[in-house]
Scaffold this active site. Structure first.
Site, short mmCIF file in Angstrom:
data_model
loop_
_atom_site.label_atom_id
_atom_site.label_comp_id
_atom_site.label_asym_id
_atom_site.label_seq_id
_atom_site.Cartn_x
_atom_site.Cartn_y
_atom_site.Cartn_z
N LYS A 1 82.26 52.76 62.66
CA LYS A 1 82.44 54.33 62.41
C LYS A 1 81.88 55.28 63.13
CE LYS A 1 83.67 53.04 57.37
NZ LYS A 1 83.48 53.35 56.12
N ASP B 1 86.03 59.13 53.80
CA ASP B 1 84.89 58.50 52.97
C ASP B 1 84.17 59.39 52.10
OD1 ASP B 1 85.41 55.64 53.83
OD2 ASP B 1 83.88 56.21 55.36
N ALA C 1 79.02 54.85 56.62
CA ALA C 1 79.43 54.99 55.18
C ALA C 1 78.25 56.05 54.55
CB ALA C 1 79.75 54.04 54.42
N TYR D 1 83.90 46.74 47.54
CA TYR D 1 84.96 46.50 46.61
C TYR D 1 85.42 45.12 46.60
CZ TYR D 1 88.30 47.02 50.43
OH TYR D 1 89.30 46.89 51.21
N GLN E 1 89.60 57.39 49.21
CA GLN E 1 89.95 57.43 50.59
C GLN E 1 91.24 56.82 51.36
OE1 GLN E 1 89.46 55.34 53.41
NE2 GLN E 1 89.68 53.41 52.03
#
Length: 279
Positions: free
Chosen positions: A69, A105, A132, A216, A244
């Site tokens: 990211k 996010d 994140a 998740y 998201q």
């Protein structure tokens, strides 16, 4: 839905990526709206080569996940202002020959958190200092939360504190000495295939605290199980993921996401994963 040479290709780039529910969720959304598109998972170890592939193969868009990211940014042509403030990108759009970076996010996390608590004025512990964490932390600061950061690697955590205006550093061995209103776990700890791991001791949790995990898979991590046992209100990572993903879908297609279809696909995929404990 017809798949042919005109079908648009999307995907998720990460390492690992086998755990991702994104292909199931996005393909269900495309099919429900009759959009001739396919979304695949790509295990990418070299993000520069990955972005070259997006250009060379004409991939229309990709989701970016751990660990790319932040490192993807130098290989993009333009960055959305929010993604630039965050310093992390989770969505890349290939448009008119250019690669455009966005971050969904931040909004996804805040939307999920608001269902349990108002972050404005709340004391929030952010666990982690990766891409994140940057997204969630930036959103929290902009919402008026009082943010504290903890991380296994102090130097990286202090670097995030410097970038989050008004935030402060708390060493991992001291986090249970303070009373936080909200605790948000942003690391991959506890994610498939490392079921049963947590980055913190249960001594952190207090009754009435809100505990959120962005992992998740599995839906209820050890972190959330221990928080629930201590009387915390919990926020599942599935909610941030869906929020998201819906925002990504709008960026990919220009259409509103069929959120109920996406939620069902996620639930079914997670049920199969738990039953088989296989990727």
């Amino acid at each position: 839905m017809k798949i042919d040479a005109a079908t648009s290709l999307y995907g998720v780039f990460g390492n690992p990526v086998e755990h991702s529910m994104s292909p199931a969720v996005f393909n269900a959304a495309f099919e429900s709206l009759g959009i001739s598109s396919v979304y695949l998972g790509f295990r990418v170890t070299d993000i520069r080569s990955g972005m070259d592939a997006v250009r060379g193969l004409g991939i229309h868009g990709v989701s970016i996940t751990v660990p790319h990211k932040e490192t993807v940014i130098p290989y993009l042509d333009e960055i959305d202002p929010l993604a630039a403030r965050i310093g992390a990108v989770n969505t890349v759009i290939h448009r008119d020959g250019k690669l455009l970076g966005f971050n969904t996010d931040a909004s996804g996390a805040i939307e999920a958190l608001r269902a349990a608590a108002d972050p404005a004025g709340a004391s929030v512990l952010l666990i982690g200092a990766g891409g994140a964490a940057r997204a969630v932390g930036t959103a929290l600061v902009e919402e008026g939360a009082l943010v504290a950061v903890t991380n296994r690697h102090e130097e990286r955590g202090l670097g995030l504190c410097r970038d989050l205006s008004g935030s402060r550093w708390v060493p991992l061995d001291r986090i249970d000495r303070e009373g936080f209103d909200i605790v948000i776990q942003t690391t991959p700890v506890g994610m498939w295939p490392h079921f049963g791991e947590s980055p913190v001791s249960p001594s952190l949790f207090r009754e009435g605290m809100v505990a959120m995990d962005i992992v998740y898979v599995p839906e209820e991590t050890r972190f959330l199980q221990e928080a629930r046992a201590c009387g915390c209100r919990i926020v599942f990572g599935t909610e941030m993921f869906l929020n998201q993903a819906a925002a990504q879908f709008r960026l990919f297609t220009g259409q509103e996401a069929p959120i109920d279809t996406m939620r069902l696909a996620l639930r079914n995929g997670l049920a199969e994963r738990i039953q088989g404990r296989t990727p």
